[in-house]
Design an enzyme around this catalytic site. Structure first.
Site, mmCIF file in Angstrom:
data_model
loop_
_atom_site.group_PDB
_atom_site.id
_atom_site.type_symbol
_atom_site.label_atom_id
_atom_site.label_comp_id
_atom_site.label_asym_id
_atom_site.label_seq_id
_atom_site.Cartn_x
_atom_site.Cartn_y
_atom_site.Cartn_z
ATOM 1 N N GLY A 11 38.814 49.959 45.002
ATOM 2 C CA GLY A 11 39.266 49.420 46.283
ATOM 3 C C GLY A 11 40.396 50.240 46.886
ATOM 4 O O GLY A 11 40.791 51.284 46.351
ATOM 5 N N TYR A 143 41.769 32.563 51.578
ATOM 6 C CA TYR A 143 42.500 33.683 50.948
ATOM 7 C C TYR A 143 43.890 33.216 50.514
ATOM 8 O O TYR A 143 44.298 33.412 49.372
ATOM 9 C CB TYR A 143 42.605 34.829 51.954
ATOM 10 N N LYS A 147 45.528 32.655 46.853
ATOM 11 C CA LYS A 147 46.725 33.412 46.433
ATOM 12 C C LYS A 147 47.811 32.483 45.898
ATOM 13 O O LYS A 147 48.479 32.803 44.914
ATOM 14 C CB LYS A 147 47.263 34.269 47.585
HETATM 15 P P1 NAD Z 1 39.739 45.944 48.280
HETATM 16 O O1 NAD Z 1 38.870 44.962 48.954
HETATM 17 O O2 NAD Z 1 39.882 47.300 48.857
HETATM 18 O O3 NAD Z 1 39.299 46.116 46.750
HETATM 19 C C1 NAD Z 1 38.940 45.022 45.954
HETATM 20 C C2 NAD Z 1 38.238 45.541 44.725
HETATM 21 O O4 NAD Z 1 37.761 44.408 43.967
HETATM 22 C C3 NAD Z 1 37.022 46.420 45.017
HETATM 23 O O5 NAD Z 1 37.094 47.567 44.213
HETATM 24 C C4 NAD Z 1 35.836 45.559 44.582
HETATM 25 O O6 NAD Z 1 34.768 46.326 44.082
HETATM 26 C C5 NAD Z 1 36.487 44.743 43.481
HETATM 27 N N1 NAD Z 1 35.757 43.518 43.144
HETATM 28 C C6 NAD Z 1 35.088 42.669 43.976
HETATM 29 N N2 NAD Z 1 34.504 41.690 43.258
HETATM 30 C C7 NAD Z 1 34.821 41.928 41.951
HETATM 31 C C8 NAD Z 1 34.509 41.267 40.740
HETATM 32 N N3 NAD Z 1 33.724 40.184 40.706
HETATM 33 N N4 NAD Z 1 35.021 41.774 39.593
HETATM 34 C C9 NAD Z 1 35.782 42.887 39.598
HETATM 35 N N5 NAD Z 1 36.087 43.562 40.717
HETATM 36 C C10 NAD Z 1 35.610 43.083 41.878
HETATM 37 O O7 NAD Z 1 41.181 45.255 48.102
HETATM 38 P P2 NAD Z 1 42.616 45.930 47.984
HETATM 39 O O8 NAD Z 1 43.153 46.073 49.357
HETATM 40 O O9 NAD Z 1 42.566 47.098 47.091
HETATM 41 O O10 NAD Z 1 43.420 44.716 47.325
HETATM 42 C C11 NAD Z 1 43.669 44.639 45.936
HETATM 43 C C12 NAD Z 1 44.502 43.376 45.695
HETATM 44 O O11 NAD Z 1 45.713 43.433 46.459
HETATM 45 C C13 NAD Z 1 43.801 42.071 46.129
HETATM 46 O O12 NAD Z 1 44.166 41.037 45.248
HETATM 47 C C14 NAD Z 1 44.385 41.810 47.490
HETATM 48 O O13 NAD Z 1 44.337 40.440 47.820
HETATM 49 C C15 NAD Z 1 45.807 42.286 47.294
HETATM 50 N N6 NAD Z 1 46.462 42.617 48.563
HETATM 51 C C16 NAD Z 1 46.021 43.664 49.314
HETATM 52 C C17 NAD Z 1 46.639 43.935 50.538
HETATM 53 C C18 NAD Z 1 46.197 45.092 51.406
HETATM 54 O O14 NAD Z 1 46.716 45.247 52.512
HETATM 55 N N7 NAD Z 1 45.286 45.938 50.960
HETATM 56 C C19 NAD Z 1 47.703 43.147 50.971
HETATM 57 C C20 NAD Z 1 48.101 42.061 50.191
HETATM 58 C C21 NAD Z 1 47.488 41.820 48.965
#
Ligand code: NAD
Length: 327
Positions: A11, A143, A147
């Site tokens: 991700g 979401y 969280k």
């Molecule tokens: P993303 O959507 O880019 O990546 C999520 C990853 O989870 C992907 O690689 C996907 O393949 C994987 N995934 C989906 N279903 C799955 C499963 N069943 N088992 C294992 N893996 C699975 O998200 P991100 O932006 O990299 O976010 C990562 C974390 O950080 C998340 O918890 C998100 O809520 C949190 N977060 C992100 C942001 C942001 O701006 N990117 C902000 C706040 C919090």
């Protein structure tokens, strides 16, 4: 020596966190966990071990932890805010049933666990300006609900079983390596792709809507430094406010125009994204993170903007792999 599993390694955050962890702890000590259909590619695949790690499959997670003698898990599996609203059951299954599986394996195998929370864990009733560390959390998105549950469940495993759970409430993360996965703050990434291509950007968020944002290098450091922090100093665990910059669409538009004066932006507000954005903090107070584990940010809006434009321009010259219209 640590042995680390990154779940969700392909991700937006995982793809860069896995590489940073490999740099810090050695390539062979960091396993890139992925789900079928989202296999690691390029350097992520070539630089170290990878394994299927679907959080909804408890046995598969346990097997990877056993096989690689894992002691630390970064659990990044989630559906992001906008996507989750259209698939609430799946969002809960991955975010909460999946977290339960990870925490159970961590309890049995004595692993530390980092599972990020988000500015999405707050809601309309939360104080929006200098949002305190400990405050009202009544989100109305699935979401956000997941969280808040993540934070509570992670704390429960710490207090009940002594599992070393830690996390941060990430702001919107801005980066250029891997496109974001469908969040409310994605506009602050997309805008750079349009600016670099010399195209007009249509912003889905209203002028004046403030949200916390953070450049990826700071986000990676936050995740790694919290997991390395002295536990005796931690009053909080799940989850720390971490902040770097707070801006509205006009501010990032003007910051880009400082470098690219010809760049133009217009508005076409997306009602779902706007309503989510309005329920989130304008700016978080992250003094607990600063006091308890010396958190600090390096990038403000002008520094991040200069770096994003420079790196994306170089990538484009080298055939940029991330075309926004394909996301
Ligand atoms: P993303 O959507 O880019 O990546 C999520 C990853 O989870 C992907 O690689 C996907 O393949 C994987 N995934 C989906 N279903 C799955 C499963 N069943 N088992 C294992 N893996 C699975 O998200 P991100 O932006 O990299 O976010 C990562 C974390 O950080 C998340 O918890 C998100 O809520 C949190 N977060 C992100 C942001 C942001 O701006 N990117 C902000 C706040 C919090």
């Amino acid at each position: 020596m640590k042995n680390i599993l990154v779940i969700g390694s392909t991700g937006q955050i995982g793809s860069e966190l896995t590489m940073s962890l490999r740099e810090r702890y050695g390539n062979s000590h960091v396993v890139a966990g992925y789900i079928k259909g989202c296999e690691p590619k390029g350097m992520l695949a070539e630089s170290g071990p990878s394994a299927v790690a679907d959080v909804t499959d408890a046995e598969a997670i346990a097997e990877v932890v056993r096989q690689y003698n894992i002691d630390t898990i970064y659990n990044l599996a989630a559906l992001l805010s906008v996507v989750a609203e259209s698939k609430p059951r799946l969002a809960w299954h991955i975010g909460i049933d999946g977290l339960w599986n990870v925490l159970e394996v961590a309890r049995e195998k004595h692993c530390a666990v980092f599972t990020p929370s988000s500015i999405g864990s707050f809601g309309l009733e939360t104080p929006h300006d200098m949002t305190p560390q400990d405050t009202i959390q009544r989100p109305r998105t699935i979401y956000g609900v997941s969280k808040v549950t993540t934070e509570l469940l992670s704390d429960w495993y710490f207090h009940k079983y002594g599992v070393d759970t830690r996390s941060v409430r990430f702001p919107g993360i801005i980066s250029y390596m891997t496109p974001p996965g469908g969040g409310t703050t994605d506009y602050a990434v997309d805008i750079f792709y349009y600016a670099v291509r010399g195209e007009q950007f249509t912003c889905p968020i209203k002028a004046g809507t403030l949200m916390d944002m953070m450049y990826m290098p700071d986000a990676l450091r936050a995740a790694m430094e919290l997991m390395e922090a002295n536990p005796d100093r931690l009053v909080h665990r799940n989850s720390f406010n971490v902040a770097a910059m707070s801006f509205d669409p006009e501010a990032i538009y003007h910051a880009i125009q400082e470098v690219k004066p010809e760049f133009r932006m217009v508005y076409e507000v997306d009602p779902l994204k706007q309503s989510i954005a309005e329920s989130w903090p304008d700016k978080m107070d992250d003094s607990c993170a600063r006091n308890e584990w010396d958190w600090h940010h390096d990038y403000d809006l002008p520094a991040m903007t200069r770096d994003m434009l420079q790196k994306l321009s170089m990538l484009r010259a080298d055939a940029c792999p991330c075309e926004p219209q394909q996301r």
